[in-house]
Design an enzyme around this catalytic site. Structure first.
Site, PDB file in Angstrom:
ATOM      1  N   HIS A 192       0.818  -1.217   0.000  1.00  0.00           N
ATOM      2  CA  HIS A 192       0.000   0.000   0.000  1.00  0.00           C
ATOM      3  C   HIS A 192       0.850   1.264   0.000  1.00  0.00           C
ATOM      4  O   HIS A 192       0.471   2.267  -0.609  1.00  0.00           O
ATOM      5  CB  HIS A 192      -0.986  -0.032   1.181  1.00  0.00           C
ATOM      6  CG  HIS A 192      -2.017  -1.125   1.038  1.00  0.00           C
ATOM      7  ND1 HIS A 192      -2.599  -1.748   2.102  1.00  0.00           N
ATOM      8  CD2 HIS A 192      -2.542  -1.718  -0.074  1.00  0.00           C
ATOM      9  CE1 HIS A 192      -3.449  -2.673   1.662  1.00  0.00           C
ATOM     10  NE2 HIS A 192      -3.428  -2.675   0.356  1.00  0.00           N
ATOM     11  N   HIS A 206      -7.851  -8.105  -7.883  1.00  0.00           N
ATOM     12  CA  HIS A 206      -8.180  -8.933  -6.705  1.00  0.00           C
ATOM     13  C   HIS A 206      -8.365  -7.950  -5.562  1.00  0.00           C
ATOM     14  O   HIS A 206      -7.430  -7.677  -4.798  1.00  0.00           O
ATOM     15  CB  HIS A 206      -7.059  -9.921  -6.398  1.00  0.00           C
ATOM     16  CG  HIS A 206      -6.826 -10.943  -7.475  1.00  0.00           C
ATOM     17  ND1 HIS A 206      -6.234 -10.637  -8.677  1.00  0.00           N
ATOM     18  CD2 HIS A 206      -7.104 -12.278  -7.515  1.00  0.00           C
ATOM     19  CE1 HIS A 206      -6.165 -11.736  -9.421  1.00  0.00           C
ATOM     20  NE2 HIS A 206      -6.690 -12.748  -8.741  1.00  0.00           N
ATOM     21  N   SER A 248      -6.652  -1.835  -0.903  1.00  0.00           N
ATOM     22  CA  SER A 248      -6.283  -1.164  -2.160  1.00  0.00           C
ATOM     23  C   SER A 248      -7.439  -0.367  -2.788  1.00  0.00           C
ATOM     24  O   SER A 248      -7.208   0.769  -3.238  1.00  0.00           O
ATOM     25  CB  SER A 248      -5.682  -2.159  -3.149  1.00  0.00           C
ATOM     26  OG  SER A 248      -6.492  -3.296  -3.317  1.00  0.00           O
ATOM     27  N   GLU A 254     -13.617  -8.757  -7.619  1.00  0.00           N
ATOM     28  CA  GLU A 254     -13.458  -9.560  -6.393  1.00  0.00           C
ATOM     29  C   GLU A 254     -14.348 -10.784  -6.567  1.00  0.00           C
ATOM     30  O   GLU A 254     -15.524 -10.656  -6.864  1.00  0.00           O
ATOM     31  CB  GLU A 254     -13.856  -8.739  -5.166  1.00  0.00           C
ATOM     32  CG  GLU A 254     -13.981  -9.522  -3.876  1.00  0.00           C
ATOM     33  CD  GLU A 254     -12.761 -10.383  -3.520  1.00  0.00           C
ATOM     34  OE1 GLU A 254     -11.640  -9.870  -3.537  1.00  0.00           O
ATOM     35  OE2 GLU A 254     -12.962 -11.588  -3.245  1.00  0.00           O
ATOM     36  N   GLY A 294     -10.356 -12.133 -11.581  1.00  0.00           N
ATOM     37  CA  GLY A 294      -9.402 -11.055 -11.835  1.00  0.00           C
ATOM     38  C   GLY A 294      -8.469 -11.340 -12.997  1.00  0.00           C
ATOM     39  O   GLY A 294      -8.034 -10.417 -13.696  1.00  0.00           O
ATOM     40  N   ASP A 341      -3.147  -8.610  -7.290  1.00  0.00           N
ATOM     41  CA  ASP A 341      -2.816  -8.971  -5.903  1.00  0.00           C
ATOM     42  C   ASP A 341      -3.543 -10.259  -5.512  1.00  0.00           C
ATOM     43  O   ASP A 341      -4.425 -10.255  -4.650  1.00  0.00           O
ATOM     44  CB  ASP A 341      -3.236  -7.789  -5.004  1.00  0.00           C
ATOM     45  CG  ASP A 341      -2.847  -8.006  -3.549  1.00  0.00           C
ATOM     46  OD1 ASP A 341      -1.939  -8.810  -3.276  1.00  0.00           O
ATOM     47  OD2 ASP A 341      -3.459  -7.348  -2.694  1.00  0.00           O
TER      48      ASP A 341
HETATM   49  C1  LIG Z   1      -4.664 -10.446  -1.175  1.00  0.00           C
HETATM   50  S1  LIG Z   1      -6.387 -10.242  -1.237  1.00  0.00           S
HETATM   51  C2  LIG Z   1      -6.601  -8.643  -1.946  1.00  0.00           C
HETATM   52  C3  LIG Z   1      -6.249  -7.493  -1.079  1.00  0.00           C
HETATM   53  C4  LIG Z   1      -6.452  -6.159  -1.714  1.00  0.00           C
HETATM   54  N1  LIG Z   1      -5.869  -6.078  -3.049  1.00  0.00           N
HETATM   55  C5  LIG Z   1      -5.844  -5.071  -0.859  1.00  0.00           C
HETATM   56  O1  LIG Z   1      -4.672  -4.717  -1.067  1.00  0.00           O
HETATM   57  O2  LIG Z   1      -6.544  -4.537   0.013  1.00  0.00           O
HETATM   58  C6  LIG Z   1      -6.860 -11.269  -2.571  1.00  0.00           C
HETATM   59  C7  LIG Z   1      -8.345 -11.210  -2.884  1.00  0.00           C
HETATM   60  O3  LIG Z   1      -8.570 -11.903  -4.113  1.00  0.00           O
HETATM   61  C8  LIG Z   1      -9.829 -12.559  -4.027  1.00  0.00           C
HETATM   62  N2  LIG Z   1      -9.814 -13.572  -5.093  1.00  0.00           N
HETATM   63  C9  LIG Z   1      -9.385 -14.857  -5.041  1.00  0.00           C
HETATM   64  N3  LIG Z   1      -9.415 -15.409  -6.276  1.00  0.00           N
HETATM   65  C10 LIG Z   1      -9.867 -14.438  -7.121  1.00  0.00           C
HETATM   66  C11 LIG Z   1     -10.080 -14.376  -8.531  1.00  0.00           C
HETATM   67  N4  LIG Z   1      -9.823 -15.421  -9.326  1.00  0.00           N
HETATM   68  N5  LIG Z   1     -10.516 -13.211  -9.060  1.00  0.00           N
HETATM   69  C12 LIG Z   1     -10.761 -12.118  -8.279  1.00  0.00           C
HETATM   70  N6  LIG Z   1     -10.583 -12.132  -6.941  1.00  0.00           N
HETATM   71  C13 LIG Z   1     -10.135 -13.269  -6.372  1.00  0.00           C
HETATM   72  C14 LIG Z   1      -9.886 -13.058  -2.621  1.00  0.00           C
HETATM   73  O4  LIG Z   1     -11.236 -13.277  -2.223  1.00  0.00           O
HETATM   74  C15 LIG Z   1      -9.236 -11.882  -1.855  1.00  0.00           C
HETATM   75  O5  LIG Z   1     -10.209 -10.965  -1.417  1.00  0.00           O
END
Ligand SMILES: C[S@@+](CC[C@H](N)C(=O)[O-])C[C@H]1O[C@@H](n2cnc3c(N)ncnc32)[C@H](O)[C@@H]1O
Length: 281
Positions: A26, A49, A100, A118, A144, A164
């Protein structure tokens, strides 16, 4: 061919929000957005993500791991390092710990827009509800990885893509390398930023070798290790790979990583930071 079912839905970011890896990601995200906004042209930010956007660090999931106490919990004490001020002032102002999408939303000017993807149904619903009244932000219940094809290139031809993933699937590093190559091919002028975990060296080296051997141009990586990456069961460090870093990023990122290490590192062997060039311009 049938679309691949997204995996990684056991992962919930609420357990990890505000940990040292979030702080690194971040703080560098804030730096990238600030540099991109030196130009007046509108930009599109794609957060592939996205998570839920805001995290209550007093809730049971955050308390259960306590990860935030060794992350953002160590950064807010005075005096705050000047290099982290742009990031920490936002954390203070945005209330709950900002993920994010919350950080990016805070940067949006009237000419900018944000697309979030998401895939977890509950996290998607929470994020969508948060941004329901904001016409500059679209929240999709969508894979994503697939979004890289669906939303690139943006009509603005300027922008940032944050990738991410949760790294629950064993091939997530391979998908990341392939995703970055495909995204730069579709959106050559875009800035791409991809977070990755550093547990042990093997997977990180293989990812970096794939970037070096592939067709990507102008790639650097900022890494932070809390200790030597020898234990594959621990998050020993993390990195952010940046494709097309904006002018001035390397100079700005070095003091940010150093300030994070100073506060977040303990007396462990092998801690450090590095800015690596993975592909020439
Ligand atoms: C590391 S976290 C994201 C944190 C966020 N980017 C932040 O910095 O605040 C990863 C996220 O991806 C989601 N996720 C998992 N597989 C996914 C996919 N194929 N496409 C989109 N989101 C996905 C999960 O539910 C989770 O909320």
């Amino acid at each position: 061919m049938a679309a691949r079912e997204p995996v990684g839905l056991n992962y919930r970011h609420a357990y990890h929000a505000g940990n040292f890896a979030d702080c690194m990601k971040h703080a560098l995200l804030v730096c990238l957005l600030s540099l991109l906004q030196r130009k007046p042209g509108g930009m599109m930010v794609l957060d592939t993500h996205a998570g839920t956007g805001w995290y209550d660090l007093s809730e049971a999931r955050a308390e259960r791991t306590g990860e935030w106490r060794r992350g953002i919990g160590r950064l807010l004490d005075d005096p705050q390092p000047p290099a982290l001020e742009p990031y920490l002032s936002r954390v203070g102002r945005l209330g709950l710990y900002p993920g994010s999408p919350a950080i990016i939303a805070d940067f949006l000017r009237p000419q900018d827009r944000l697309i979030c993807c998401e895939f977890h149904p509950e996290d998607h619903a929470a994020l969508r509800a948060r941004f329901a009244a904001n016409r500059q932000i679209a929240v999709h219940h969508r894979d994503g990885w697939e979004a890289l094809r669906a939303f690139l290139p943006p009509r603005e031809r300027r922008g940032l893509v944050l990738i991410d993933p949760p790294y629950e699937a064993t091939d997530e590093f391979d998908r990341l390398a392939a995703g970055l190559i495909a995204a730069q091919h579709r959106f050559p002028s875009g800035v791409l930023a991809a977070w990755y975990p550093i547990k042990h060296r093997g997977p990180v080296r293989a990812f970096q070798d794939a970037i070096r051997a592939g067709s990507l141009r102008d790639v650097i990586a900022a890494e932070l290790w809390l200790r030597e990456p020898l234990d594959p069961a621990r998050l020993n460090g993390c990195g952010l790979a940046i494709v097309n870093p904006p002018y001035g990023f390397e100079e700005a990122a070095a003091p940010i990583a150093a300030a994070l290490l100073e506060r977040l590192g303990d007396r462990e062997r092998g801690k450090g930071t590095e800015l690596l060039r993975l592909a020439e311009e």
